[in-house]
Design a protein around this motif. Structure first.
Motif, PDB file in Angstrom:
ATOM      1  N   ASP A 372       0.821  -1.200   0.000  1.00  0.00           N
ATOM      2  CA  ASP A 372       0.000   0.000   0.000  1.00  0.00           C
ATOM      3  C   ASP A 372       0.862   1.261   0.000  1.00  0.00           C
ATOM      4  OD1 ASP A 372      -2.396  -1.366   0.008  1.00  0.00           O
ATOM      5  OD2 ASP A 372      -2.605  -1.339   2.177  1.00  0.00           O
ATOM      6  N   ILE A 373       0.282   2.344  -0.516  1.00  0.00           N
ATOM      7  CA  ILE A 373       0.926   3.649  -0.552  1.00  0.00           C
ATOM      8  C   ILE A 373       0.187   4.575   0.419  1.00  0.00           C
ATOM      9  CG2 ILE A 373       1.506   5.640  -1.989  1.00  0.00           C
ATOM     10  CD1 ILE A 373       3.010   3.200  -2.826  1.00  0.00           C
ATOM     11  N   GLY A 374       0.938   5.343   1.204  1.00  0.00           N
ATOM     12  CA  GLY A 374       0.300   6.268   2.126  1.00  0.00           C
ATOM     13  C   GLY A 374       1.310   7.173   2.793  1.00  0.00           C
ATOM     14  N   TYR A 375       0.845   7.910   3.796  1.00  0.00           N
ATOM     15  CA  TYR A 375       1.731   8.845   4.502  1.00  0.00           C
ATOM     16  C   TYR A 375       1.266   8.997   5.946  1.00  0.00           C
ATOM     17  CZ  TYR A 375      -2.011  12.303   3.832  1.00  0.00           C
ATOM     18  OH  TYR A 375      -3.213  12.960   3.850  1.00  0.00           O
ATOM     19  N   LEU A 376       2.161   9.492   6.789  1.00  0.00           N
ATOM     20  CA  LEU A 376       1.865   9.808   8.182  1.00  0.00           C
ATOM     21  C   LEU A 376       1.730  11.315   8.342  1.00  0.00           C
ATOM     22  CD1 LEU A 376       4.542   7.493   9.835  1.00  0.00           C
ATOM     23  CD2 LEU A 376       2.065   7.145   9.950  1.00  0.00           C
ATOM     24  N   ASP A 377       0.819  11.749   9.233  1.00  0.00           N
ATOM     25  CA  ASP A 377       0.799  13.168   9.558  1.00  0.00           C
ATOM     26  C   ASP A 377       1.719  13.424  10.760  1.00  0.00           C
ATOM     27  OD1 ASP A 377      -0.603  12.514  11.889  1.00  0.00           O
ATOM     28  OD2 ASP A 377      -2.535  13.266  11.164  1.00  0.00           O
ATOM     29  N   THR A 378       1.802  14.660  11.192  1.00  0.00           N
ATOM     30  CA  THR A 378       2.739  14.996  12.270  1.00  0.00           C
ATOM     31  C   THR A 378       2.324  14.430  13.618  1.00  0.00           C
ATOM     32  OG1 THR A 378       1.582  17.107  12.537  1.00  0.00           O
ATOM     33  CG2 THR A 378       3.549  17.100  11.137  1.00  0.00           C
ATOM     34  N   ASP A 379       1.070  13.973  13.731  1.00  0.00           N
ATOM     35  CA  ASP A 379       0.601  13.336  14.961  1.00  0.00           C
ATOM     36  C   ASP A 379       0.758  11.820  14.931  1.00  0.00           C
ATOM     37  OD1 ASP A 379      -0.196  15.753  16.144  1.00  0.00           O
ATOM     38  OD2 ASP A 379      -2.128  15.703  15.101  1.00  0.00           O
ATOM     39  N   GLY A 380       1.331  11.315  13.833  1.00  0.00           N
ATOM     40  CA  GLY A 380       1.551   9.877  13.733  1.00  0.00           C
ATOM     41  C   GLY A 380       0.372   9.092  13.211  1.00  0.00           C
ATOM     42  N   TYR A 381      -0.638   9.764  12.643  1.00  0.00           N
ATOM     43  CA  TYR A 381      -1.791   9.077  12.065  1.00  0.00           C
ATOM     44  C   TYR A 381      -1.496   8.710  10.609  1.00  0.00           C
ATOM     45  CZ  TYR A 381      -4.726  10.093  16.112  1.00  0.00           C
ATOM     46  OH  TYR A 381      -5.260  10.132  17.380  1.00  0.00           O
TER      47      TYR A 381
END
Length: 498
Positions: A372-381
């Motif tokens: 899968d492709i994705g990313y984390l935000d600065t809160d770790g979500y």
């Protein structure tokens, strides 16, 4: 008193365990021992659970089989798994007979399908068997085959657990699913798939009140919640879509006040659909994310999701997430790349049956890449973009079909949508959208996407279909649709994505 039910059949747990012990004796008499495998080619039904439990008593492994499979794909699974016995519903006997070979085939009566009379019949067979009385052997979880997005399906083999490890694993699964002891839970999805299989078998092992739907139907799900005062169920986003399509008068007819938790997984849920489900059921909706290989690694509740719209959550327990580039660099927050998961402690170690190299290739620094492709935000979500195999590369730009599909589902009149890449002589790939819809034109579809997304995400090709092919879990069979756009000639110089 907790019980387990499916359709018109209901059993208390003493009866269920007795029947499973009888099946175990029958398997042992056929020579099945620890390490062997038993194929289950059945619809949702209580004998599915009984056979799975019986195999576990012997230390054998149940192999759930997608009952849609046939011919070469079914033969491959039976041969690859080495299954010694096959349990099949009467209506599926003609499908499995040509590939069963010399395996013992037990016919399980099913609904109105007439028994063939060519094999041992499950209910009569049970009457001839005494219950298995020896101590249970350490048993692994079900060996479930992945859907085969790339190449042949792969059987996932897990280490057997000790009783202590099994108890810790059950607690982890309960936490992931949002279950608590004493809840009355419902399984609406096919139990040949990983999450429903785990939900069903762990729930049965724990002796909780368990309702299994023979087949998902949105209004029937509401009726069952009211009738059995269901506290919990697990769904996939497509089920939410179909529930929300019910007329308001039908939705208001049922008392759903017993619900305490609703959990979903298996595919991205369009944000608008999730908001509407939370508005309907209340802030009891929980989501988790992982793979058949890793189990649930990430989760969020309604409050967390509303604060971080579109997320699938944060790591469970001591699990962790990293995002890597294609060249192996760990990426910072806000940058999309390949998602790598480290499951929480207690999830059994796995490999792919007969293919340890494939297992080794998906690991980096102890983290697993499930495609899968994705990313984390600065809160770790964590946020998902799409499957790496579905990503469209058009003119060097990465385009994620899931984003466009979610946009299309917000257009009134659209019932379902599949977006994928097709050959383009200038750009490499361009965007095609196959849509189930009423009262729309292709230009209206494009205008809607253009109003909400960047211009390069507008589909070049729009096709209206009567019925898009989906798995019972809600996942689209995109490869079936897009195959017609890609040349089958290997000398053409154009290669379809896997």
């Amino acid at each position: 008193m907790p019980a387990i039910r499916c359709g018109q059949t209901i059993r208390d747990y003493d009866e269920l365990r007795l029947r499973a012990a009888q099946v175990a004796t029958g398997l042992a008499e056929h020579g099945v021992t620890a390490g062997d495998r038993v194929a289950i080619f059945m619809h949702n039904d209580l004998p599915f659970v009984e056979v799975s439990m019986a195999a576990g008593l012997l230390g054998a492994t149940p192999v759930p089989v997608n009952w849609h499979w046939k011919g070469a794909e079914l033969a491959y699974l039976l041969d690859d798994s080495g299954s010694r016995v096959i349990f099949a519903h009467s209506d599926l006997i003609p499908t499995v007979e040509p590939v069963a070979g010399d395996r013992l085939l037990i016919e399980v009566e099913y609904d109105a399908a007439a028994p063939t009379g060519r094999h041992r019949r499950y209910e009569k067979w049970l009457t001839e068997l005494r219950p298995w009385s020896e101590s249970p052997t350490r048993a692994p979880q079900s060996m479930i085959y992945t859907s085969g997005t790339t190449g042949r399906p792969k059987g996932i083999v897990r280490d057997a657990t000790t009783p202590e490890q099994g108890a810790a694993l059950a607690a982890l699964i309960f936490e992931t699913f949002g279950l608590t002891p004493g809840m009355r839970t419902l399984v609406p999805a096919p139990i040949y798939h990983t999450a429903p299989n785990v939900h069903c078998l762990v729930g049965a092992a724990a002796g909780i009140d368990l309702t299994i739907m023979p087949k998902f139907d949105p209004q029937e799900l509401l009726r069952l919640i009211e009738t059995h005062r269901i506290n919990h169920f697990q769904a996939v986003p497509t089920m939410f879509v179909r529930l929300l399509r019910l007329p308001e008068s039908v939705r208001a007819r049922y008392d759903l006040s017993s619900l305490q938790a609703v959990v979903h997984a298996a595919a991205p849920c369009p944000p608008e659909i999730k908001r509407r489900i939370i508005d309907w059921f209340g802030p009891i909706v929980r989501e988790y994310y992982g793979g058949s290989e890793t189990g649930g690694c990430v989760a969020c509740d309604s409050e967390q999701w509303l604060a971080h719209p579109g997320t699938v959550g944060r790591p469970i327990g001591d699990g962790d997430i990293r995002i890597y580039s294609e060249t192996g660099e760990q990426l910072p927050a806000g940058t999309s790349g390949r998602i790598h998961l480290r499951p929480p402690s207690g999830w059994p170690i796995f490999t792919y049956h007969g293919n340890p190299d494939k297992r080794a290739a998906m690991e980096r620094d102890g983290y697993l890449d499930i495609g899968d492709i994705g990313y984390l935000d600065t809160d770790g979500y964590l946020y998902l973009n799409d499957r790496s195999t579905d990503m469209i590369i058009s003119g060097g730009v990465n385009i994620y079909p899931a984003e466009i599909e979610a946009c299309l589902l917000e257009l009134p009149g659209v019932r379902d949508a599949a977006v994928f890449g097709i050959p383009d002589p200038d750009l490499g790939e361009s965007i095609a959208a196959h849509i189930e819809a009423t009262g729309l034109t292709a230009d209206q579809v494009r205008e809607h996407v253009r109003a909400h997304l960047a211009g390069y995400k507008v589909p070049k090709v729009v096709v209206f279909d009567d019925d898009l092919p989906r798995e019972d879990t809600g996942k689209l069979f995109k490869r079936r649709i897009r195959a017609g756009y890609w040349p089958a000639d290997p000398t053409s110089g154009v290669q379809p994505p896997l």
